[in-house]
Design an enzyme around this catalytic site. Structure first.
Site, short mmCIF file in Angstrom:
data_model
loop_
_atom_site.label_atom_id
_atom_site.label_comp_id
_atom_site.label_asym_id
_atom_site.label_seq_id
_atom_site.Cartn_x
_atom_site.Cartn_y
_atom_site.Cartn_z
N LYS A 1 59.31 -29.18 -21.61
CA LYS A 1 58.25 -30.15 -21.55
C LYS A 1 57.05 -29.34 -21.55
CE LYS A 1 56.36 -34.17 -18.98
NZ LYS A 1 56.40 -35.31 -18.33
N GLU B 1 62.98 -20.06 -16.52
CA GLU B 1 64.30 -19.91 -17.15
C GLU B 1 64.21 -19.92 -18.55
OE1 GLU B 1 63.64 -21.99 -14.39
OE2 GLU B 1 65.15 -21.90 -12.96
N ARG C 1 63.76 -35.92 -16.88
CA ARG C 1 64.75 -36.44 -16.86
C ARG C 1 65.00 -37.57 -17.63
NH1 ARG C 1 62.09 -36.27 -12.31
NH2 ARG C 1 61.58 -37.76 -11.05
N HIS D 1 93.40 -35.42 -9.85
CA HIS D 1 94.31 -34.19 -9.22
C HIS D 1 93.40 -33.23 -8.69
CE1 HIS D 1 97.90 -35.52 -11.49
NE2 HIS D 1 96.87 -36.17 -12.42
N LYS E 1 60.37 -22.65 -6.77
CA LYS E 1 60.20 -21.73 -7.78
C LYS E 1 59.11 -20.76 -7.32
CE LYS E 1 60.45 -25.78 -11.07
NZ LYS E 1 59.68 -26.65 -11.92
O1 F6P Z 1 62.41 -28.13 -12.11
C1 F6P Z 1 62.53 -29.35 -12.50
C2 F6P Z 1 61.94 -29.73 -13.40
O2 F6P Z 1 60.79 -29.96 -13.70
C3 F6P Z 1 62.85 -30.95 -14.23
O3 F6P Z 1 62.16 -32.07 -13.80
C4 F6P Z 1 62.58 -30.78 -15.47
O4 F6P Z 1 63.47 -31.45 -16.50
C5 F6P Z 1 62.94 -29.40 -15.82
O5 F6P Z 1 62.23 -28.81 -14.66
C6 F6P Z 1 62.57 -28.61 -17.06
O6 F6P Z 1 61.12 -28.76 -17.14
P1 F6P Z 1 60.44 -28.22 -18.58
O7 F6P Z 1 60.99 -29.35 -19.63
O8 F6P Z 1 58.92 -28.10 -18.47
O9 F6P Z 1 60.80 -26.77 -18.93
#
Ligand code: F6P
Length: 546
Positions: free
Chosen positions: A211, A217, A272, A388, A508
């Site tokens: 987004k 990451e 989300r 299990h 972060k």
């Molecule tokens: O760190 C949480 C978050 O902001 C989530 O709410 C979101 O889904 C995720 O990181 C990924 O964010 P982006 O789509 O901006 O990479």
């Protein structure tokens, strides 16, 4: 339209009533409730959009439901619902509308928000997604060497991973088997490395899903994936092998992805809540635009139900209110989601973010501390595997866990008696969780006296059974929307903001400081003693300190 904040729920008359009921109905047994109310299973099963929610194994009765509805009225849950659906900035701490429901409006619908028709924006992107998906599926879209695409790698994390990853598995039966989707989320280099190991750059296409297009990451993995492709086929290959899904066209262009290959969405879609925005591109490529539309229709059917059904038969409202009851009046801190469907193996992981990132809050929307418990801890595994593993604690542990048992009636993979065995297991567990087994019953089985107490099952674990006919795209959409709206209902009762996630930000930022201390020793003096010790240990173990 600016929403008004709801009062502290604990000051409401219905809260006091519910507290009193917690001591009476809450301490009665589900077994006795089932035995004294023969019509309970029918009366407490509500259905919408192909989803049947059976609340008869919950520790509730008519008085509890009435008081919960009164609490919803006092907290103006339905007014908040209407405000959200109309585009009010209910995400007040980020001053944003919350309009994931606009993503699934049918073609031809209109929704004016802040003077702009957001529905037409949605359909414009869906049309582009469909054209692109069809091109990949038909082989018209080729890689840089002219070969067909066989593998799609979605790089994203959180909401930009969990929804598509869950849906890909859930809808595998509907997917084109000539294409395989992969999901890379972790910054651990092992994730990308192991996914790419068997893949051929010439036939691999990357969807960079973020987004914000700033998430560490995702951007790190995207850069590494780009290097992998460029090493094989050169810089000019990037436009045939990379597309982006984001709200930020500038950052996508800066990364080197042609904006023509970008599919946008909007800040009014929470991460989300984005699996049916362009973040669902991998889902659309896998199942095709027609089935994807069917998934959106399922979401929409549940949205319409939530918006219009009477409170007494409104599934998300009832599910959310029962969750509040379990959390605040029975003191149950965790909910296990137990899908009896291998296709739903990632559904618990998906729900963890949806529920806990939304309702894991300690302040109300006006910044005042909450005076009650909020979001439950959510977790789970496919049902028979869990049996299990951790069901021992569910049945006989000292903590009570509320359970959602999800049952899918039809399987597309019939194999002898296996589907009936699966469903029998689901219903057996729901029965034992709810009813347990008394000492007398254990003795009557001929159990030796010294083992009786070990075999007593307390039961009384509040359990919902959610049953659907089949796990088609429509039903998956309806199921996800049910949980989304249940989360909303809980947040509205508690008066918290279910749509921000400030709690994830600090870690972060701190990680960036630690990274520079690891890489250059800069800022090492500012680390707290425990962190400095761990950094030093890490540097020793990686042979970077003499
Ligand atoms: O760190 C949480 C978050 O902001 C989530 O709410 C979101 O889904 C995720 O990181 C990924 O964010 P982006 O789509 O901006 O990479």
């Amino acid at each position: 339209m600016t929403p008004t904040f709801s009062a502290d729920p604990t000051t409401q008359p219905a809260w006091s009533r519910l507290t009193a009921l917690g001591a009476t109905v809450g301490s009665s047994t589900i077994r006795s409730l089932l035995e004294t109310e023969p019509a309970r299973p029918e009366a407490m099963t509500v259905s919408a959009a192909g989803v049947h929610l059976d609340l008869s194994r919950q520790r509730i009765d008519h008085d509890v439901l009435t008081a919960l509805q009164a609490l919803a009225a006092e907290q103006r849950v339905l007014e908040h619902r209407d405000a959200m659906l109309a585009g009010a900035h209910v995400n007040a701490t980020e001053d944003r509308s919350v309009l994931h429901t606009a993503l699934r409006l049918p073609p031809g619908a209109h929704l004016a928000v802040d003077g702009h028709d957001v529905a037409s924006d949605v359909h414009e992107v869906l049309t582009r997604m469909a054209a692109w998906s069809d091109a990949v599926r038909s082989g018209e879209w080729r890689g840089a060497t002219g070969q067909r695409i066989t593998d799609i790698v979605n790089i994203g994390i959180g909401g930009s991973d969990l929804g598509p990853a869950m849906a890909y598995l859930a809808l595998r039966h509907y997917s084109d088997r000539a294409l395989t989707c992969h999901f890379v989320s972790n910054v651990d280099p092992t994730d990308l490395t192991e996914v790419l190991r068997p893949l051929d750059p010439a036939t691999t296409l990357f969807i960079i899903a973020s987004k914000t297009f700033t998430t560490q990451e995702t951007m790190t993995n995207a850069a590494a994936a780009r290097d992998w492709l460029v090493a094989a086929h050169g810089e000019s290959a990037v436009s045939r092998h990379f597309v982006a899904v984001s709200t930020s066209a500038d950052l996508v262009a800066a990364f080197g992805i042609d904006p023509a290959n970008m599919f946008g969405f909007w800040d009014w879609v929470g991460g989300r809540y984005s699996m049916e925005a362009a973040i669902g591109l991998s889902t659309m490529v896998a199942i095709g635009p027609t089935e994807y539309r069917s998934m959106l229709d399922g979401f929409h059917a549940m949205d319409v139900h939530f918006a219009t059904a009477e409170p007494s038969s409104n599934l998300p409202l009832l599910m959310g209110l029962v969750a509040v009851w379990n959390r605040d009046f029975l003191g149950i801190a965790t909910t296990a989601v137990l899908p009896y469907s291998q296709y739903l193996s990632r559904f618990p992981a998906y729900l963890q973010q949806l529920t806990m990132e939304s309702n894991g809050k300690s302040v109300r929307i006006d910044g005042s501390p909450v005076a009650c418990e909020t979001g439950a801890i959510f977790w789970g595994e496919p049902g028979t595997n869990g049996q299990h593993s951790f069901y021992q604690l569910l049945h006989q542990g000292t903590s009570t866990v509320a359970c959602d048992v999800v049952v899918v009636a039809h399987t597309p993979n019939a194999l002898g008696r296996q589907q009936d065995m699966l469903v029998a297991n689901a219903l057996a567990q729901a029965s034992v969780l709810a009813r347990g087994r008394t000492a007398d019953e254990v003795r009557a089985d001929g159990t030796p006296a010294d083992l009786v107490e070990h075999k007593v099952m307390p039961g009384n674990r509040p359990t919902s059974v959610i049953m659907v006919r089949e796990l088609d795209p429509y039903t998956l959409g309806a199921l996800v929307a049910l949980y989304e709206h249940s989360v909303f209902v809980q947040g509205a009762v508690w008066g918290i903001n279910s749509f921000d996630q400030w709690g994830v930000e600090l870690g972060k930022k701190v990680a960036l400081g630690i990274l520079s201390a690891i890489e250059t020793a800069a800022g090492a003096d500012e680390l707290d003693s425990a962190t400095a010790h761990s950094v030093s240990q890490y540097l020793n173990l990686t042979e970077r300190r003499s």
